[in-house]
Scaffold this motif. Structure first.
Motif, PDB file in Angstrom:
ATOM      1  N   ARG A  85       0.854  -1.186   0.000  1.00 44.20           N
ATOM      2  CA  ARG A  85       0.000   0.000   0.000  1.00 44.20           C
ATOM      3  C   ARG A  85       0.889   1.234   0.000  1.00 44.20           C
ATOM      4  N   PRO A  86       0.629   2.196  -0.881  1.00 43.28           N
ATOM      5  CA  PRO A  86       1.451   3.409  -0.901  1.00 43.28           C
ATOM      6  C   PRO A  86       1.446   4.127   0.436  1.00 43.28           C
ATOM      7  N   GLY A  87       2.585   4.742   0.755  1.00 44.47           N
ATOM      8  CA  GLY A  87       2.666   5.581   1.941  1.00 44.47           C
ATOM      9  C   GLY A  87       3.089   4.886   3.208  1.00 44.47           C
ATOM     10  N   VAL A  88       3.367   3.571   3.155  1.00 42.68           N
ATOM     11  CA  VAL A  88       3.802   2.877   4.357  1.00 42.68           C
ATOM     12  C   VAL A  88       5.235   2.373   4.179  1.00 42.68           C
ATOM     13  N   ALA A  89       5.966   2.337   5.278  1.00 44.48           N
ATOM     14  CA  ALA A  89       7.349   1.865   5.268  1.00 44.48           C
ATOM     15  C   ALA A  89       7.701   1.370   6.653  1.00 44.48           C
ATOM     16  N   SER A  90       8.502   0.318   6.708  1.00 46.92           N
ATOM     17  CA  SER A  90       8.909  -0.242   7.995  1.00 46.92           C
ATOM     18  C   SER A  90      10.086   0.511   8.599  1.00 46.92           C
ATOM     19  N   GLU A  91      10.920   1.122   7.752  1.00 46.34           N
ATOM     20  CA  GLU A  91      12.080   1.870   8.220  1.00 46.34           C
ATOM     21  C   GLU A  91      12.180   3.189   7.456  1.00 46.34           C
ATOM     22  N   LYS A  92      12.305   4.281   8.193  1.00 45.79           N
ATOM     23  CA  LYS A  92      12.600   5.560   7.559  1.00 45.79           C
ATOM     24  C   LYS A  92      14.114   5.741   7.544  1.00 45.79           C
ATOM     25  N   LEU A  93      14.649   6.184   6.404  1.00 44.07           N
ATOM     26  CA  LEU A  93      16.084   6.204   6.190  1.00 44.07           C
ATOM     27  C   LEU A  93      16.626   7.623   6.065  1.00 44.07           C
ATOM     28  N   THR A  94      17.884   7.798   6.474  1.00 45.31           N
ATOM     29  CA  THR A  94      18.630   8.997   6.133  1.00 45.31           C
ATOM     30  C   THR A  94      19.236   8.773   4.746  1.00 45.31           C
ATOM     31  N   PRO A  95      19.681   9.826   4.066  1.00 46.02           N
ATOM     32  CA  PRO A  95      20.330   9.620   2.762  1.00 46.02           C
ATOM     33  C   PRO A  95      21.514   8.665   2.825  1.00 46.02           C
ATOM     34  N   ASP A  96      22.315   8.714   3.890  1.00 48.40           N
ATOM     35  CA  ASP A  96      23.455   7.803   4.007  1.00 48.40           C
ATOM     36  C   ASP A  96      22.993   6.359   4.185  1.00 48.40           C
ATOM     37  N   GLN A  97      21.976   6.153   4.989  1.00 51.05           N
ATOM     38  CA  GLN A  97      21.435   4.801   5.162  1.00 51.05           C
ATOM     39  C   GLN A  97      20.835   4.298   3.848  1.00 51.05           C
ATOM     40  N   ALA A  98      20.179   5.187   3.129  1.00 51.38           N
ATOM     41  CA  ALA A  98      19.615   4.797   1.838  1.00 51.38           C
ATOM     42  C   ALA A  98      20.709   4.369   0.879  1.00 51.38           C
ATOM     43  N   MET A  99      21.840   5.068   0.890  1.00 46.67           N
ATOM     44  CA  MET A  99      22.951   4.716   0.012  1.00 46.67           C
ATOM     45  C   MET A  99      23.454   3.308   0.313  1.00 46.67           C
ATOM     46  N   ARG A 100      23.617   2.985   1.585  1.00 43.20           N
ATOM     47  CA  ARG A 100      24.045   1.634   1.969  1.00 43.20           C
ATOM     48  C   ARG A 100      23.051   0.591   1.482  1.00 43.20           C
ATOM     49  N   LYS A 101      21.796   0.893   1.642  1.00 39.45           N
ATOM     50  CA  LYS A 101      20.765  -0.070   1.274  1.00 39.45           C
ATOM     51  C   LYS A 101      20.712  -0.275  -0.238  1.00 39.45           C
ATOM     52  N   VAL A 102      20.867   0.799  -0.995  1.00 39.95           N
ATOM     53  CA  VAL A 102      20.859   0.676  -2.455  1.00 39.95           C
ATOM     54  C   VAL A 102      22.012  -0.204  -2.919  1.00 39.95           C
ATOM     55  N   ILE A 103      23.193  -0.016  -2.350  1.00 36.92           N
ATOM     56  CA  ILE A 103      24.350  -0.841  -2.735  1.00 36.92           C
ATOM     57  C   ILE A 103      24.094  -2.298  -2.397  1.00 36.92           C
ATOM     58  N   ALA A 104      23.547  -2.555  -1.210  1.00 34.97           N
ATOM     59  CA  ALA A 104      23.276  -3.939  -0.806  1.00 34.97           C
ATOM     60  C   ALA A 104      22.299  -4.611  -1.771  1.00 34.97           C
ATOM     61  N   VAL A 105      21.253  -3.896  -2.152  1.00 35.12           N
ATOM     62  CA  VAL A 105      20.265  -4.462  -3.069  1.00 35.12           C
ATOM     63  C   VAL A 105      20.860  -4.638  -4.457  1.00 35.12           C
ATOM     64  N   ALA A 106      21.602  -3.647  -4.941  1.00 31.78           N
ATOM     65  CA  ALA A 106      22.207  -3.736  -6.276  1.00 31.78           C
ATOM     66  C   ALA A 106      23.178  -4.908  -6.372  1.00 31.78           C
ATOM     67  N   ASN A 107      23.868  -5.217  -5.283  1.00 32.30           N
ATOM     68  CA  ASN A 107      24.805  -6.343  -5.286  1.00 32.30           C
ATOM     69  C   ASN A 107      24.101  -7.689  -5.353  1.00 32.30           C
ATOM     70  N   ILE A 325      30.124  -1.110   2.947  1.00 32.10           N
ATOM     71  CA  ILE A 325      29.750  -2.006   1.861  1.00 32.10           C
ATOM     72  C   ILE A 325      30.189  -1.389   0.542  1.00 32.10           C
ATOM     73  N   THR A 326      30.688  -2.229  -0.371  1.00 29.42           N
ATOM     74  CA  THR A 326      31.223  -1.769  -1.651  1.00 29.42           C
ATOM     75  C   THR A 326      30.361  -2.286  -2.795  1.00 29.42           C
ATOM     76  N   TYR A 327      30.096  -1.445  -3.746  1.00 26.56           N
ATOM     77  CA  TYR A 327      29.257  -1.826  -4.877  1.00 26.56           C
ATOM     78  C   TYR A 327      30.014  -2.738  -5.836  1.00 26.56           C
ATOM     79  N   ASP A 328      29.361  -3.809  -6.264  1.00 25.85           N
ATOM     80  CA  ASP A 328      29.888  -4.734  -7.264  1.00 25.85           C
ATOM     81  C   ASP A 328      28.818  -4.893  -8.346  1.00 25.85           C
ATOM     82  N   GLY A 329      29.072  -4.349  -9.516  1.00 30.08           N
ATOM     83  CA  GLY A 329      28.071  -4.343 -10.572  1.00 30.08           C
ATOM     84  C   GLY A 329      28.115  -5.525 -11.513  1.00 30.08           C
TER      85      GLY A 329
END
Length: 485
Positions: A85-107, A325-329
């Motif tokens: 459902r739009p508008g819900v989230a289990s964790e609110k992130l800071t930009p730095d936390q979001a960056m870590r999470k994006v790298i983890a998912v991209a890997n 965490i380091t990005y591996d593409g």
């Protein structure tokens, strides 16, 4: 890293990555009704392209909790990990936390192609966090597409910055173009350093939404308009909304059903405002066929991750992600190589299937449910499916009309009788069910309910199976079911 993230690759993506080591690739071509420049923008975006949603995944990062309007269908305080459902989230992130999470998912998720910010408030109103997140991600993973979802009130203030950051996909939720209708949907907005209510609030919101849409179109930024269908409030009015947004350059229109469950605590939920029945939604979408309609929307959470219909957000909580965490593409690059080759084969199969269906001289229509986990193939077992994609097939061709969510029937090797009963109800009106494998018990119960289930086309392209089934129904010798690796 031995965490739940190491278990996230699906059998389909593993197969693609393995094959990518030994095959060449051919570039996919744009569909005939889309110019090459636009196709290049949408070909890997699962929300802007129905075709892309078979192959590519999106990720939302919940960095923008502040919001400048109140909608009668929204309550961002309620969150259940099992709902979409739009508008819900289990964790609110800071930009730095979001960056870590994006790298983890991209890997770990090779299908990832798009990073979006869809709240849980408004991406344009909480702009500093939105911009900081995009700047970090674009520097680390420059090939990822960036997009935002917004209510449009603050959008005109940031269109130039969006263009500078190469954000080329924007979604605006527009539910009205008549303030008298908008006053029934929005109790208040916050604009110009003060709160506005009633017709005044709806008028300001409407003017800002139209301005933002026009500014995006002038800069060549593709815009998708989301509209929530609210029976008795704006359902008929959405025809006028469609005309207005199309005239101002919207690329895609997505009419979504109101989610109105009392437990969510929204105004509409507490007052008994009903959502539309599936047939009502489809009928309205059919009336708007003169513009590009999105029919594969899943009304995603503000922290959704993965292919549409397969949200894996709970696999990537901050607690599971290392501080460094380091990005591996490499996985993403290999995956895209094979998808390019697969798309060429898929397009050829699709064109042949459509030609075959449209060559039938006399025939009715079929409604077919498909169990798939990606790749445009029938590759999901009945017992593992959490949704079925629904296709309408007739002499005019074949089209995706929507999806029907269900509970997973088989858990731990056993099927639950009550769950099967609910699945049968969810498939009401379906003529044929296609899946990779199905047991005798569910097949028999579906047959008793008038739904024919078959796994004869397991791992074949969806369109190939639809074409073969349709000509068989019309008494013509069908093509054999084939599954190419």
């Amino acid at each position: 890293m031995s965490t739940p993230m190491s278990r996230t690759s699906t059998a389909f993506s593993d197969q693609l990555l393995e094959n990518a080591k030994s095959v060449g690739c051919s570039l996919s071509t744009a569909p005939g009704d889309i110019d090459p420049g636009t196709w290049d923008k949408i070909k890997n975006h699962p929300c802007f392209s129905e075709e892309a949603h078979h192959y590519f995944a999106r990720m939302h990062v919940a960095v923008a909790p502040a919001c400048n309007i109140q909608c009668n269908y929204c309550n961002r305080k309620y969150d259940c990990a099992n709902e979409s459902r739009p508008g819900v989230a289990s964790e609110k992130l800071t930009p730095d936390q979001a960056m870590r999470k994006v790298i983890a998912v991209a890997n770990e998720v090779p299908q990832l192609s798009v990073l979006g910010i869809a709240g849980p408030g408004d991406a344009c109103y909480d702009w500093k966090k939105t911009r900081a997140t995009f700047e970090r991600v674009a520097k680390e993973i420059p090939d990822i597409r960036l997009c935002i979802s917004t209510n449009g009130l603050a959008l005109p203030d940031h269109v130039d910055e969006l263009a500078e950051m190469n954000v080329d996909h924007v979604t605006i939720t527009i539910n009205m173009v008549d303030p008298s209708v908008g006053a029934k949907i929005y109790p208040w907005i916050y604009y110009g350093h003060r709160r506005h209510t009633g017709l005044d609030a709806a008028r300001i919101l409407h003017e800002r939404q139209m301005l933002g849409l026009e500014m995006l179109a002038e800069r060549g930024i593709l815009t998708k308009v989301n509209s929530v269908m609210i029976p008795g409030v704006n359902d008929e009015h959405l025809i006028e909304v469609n005309r207005a947004v199309k005239g101002r350059g919207a690329f895609l229109h997505n009419v979504m059903p109101l989610i109105s469950n009392r437990i969510h605590g929204t105004y509409y939920g507490l007052t008994g405002q009903r959502g539309p029945e599936p047939f009502e939604l489809e009928a309205l979408q059919d009336r708007l066929e003169g513009t590009k309609m999105m029919r594969h929307c899943r009304q995603c959470r503000a922290d959704a991750i993965g292919l549409l219909g397969d949200d894996r957000g709970q696999e990537f909580t901050l607690a599971e992600i290392p501080d460094e965490i380091t990005y591996d593409g490499s996985k993403r690059q290999a995956y895209r190589q094979l998808v390019a080759r697969e798309r060429g084969d898929h397009l050829a199969a699709q064109n042949e299937a459509i030609r075959m269906v449209m060559s039938v001289e006399y025939g009715g229509s079929l409604l077919v449910a498909v169990a798939t986990k990606g790749g445009g193939r029938i590759n999901e077992h009945f017992g593992q499916a959490k949704e079925f994609q629904v296709y309408a097939v007739s002499q005019r061709g074949m089209k995706l009309t929507g999806h029907r969510g269900v509970e997973q029937y088989c858990l731990g090797g056993w099927g639950e009788d009550a769950t099967l009963d609910h699945i049968v109800i969810a498939l009401e009106g379906i003529d044929i069910l296609l899946c990779a494998k199905i047991g005798d018990r569910p097949r028999k119960q579906l047959t008793q309910a008038g739904v024919r289930a078959t796994d004869a086309y397991g791992h074949d392209y969806i369109e190939t199976a639809l074409g073969a089934l349709y000509v068989a129904e019309c008494g013509i010798e069908p093509l054999p079911a084939t599954a190419t690796a």
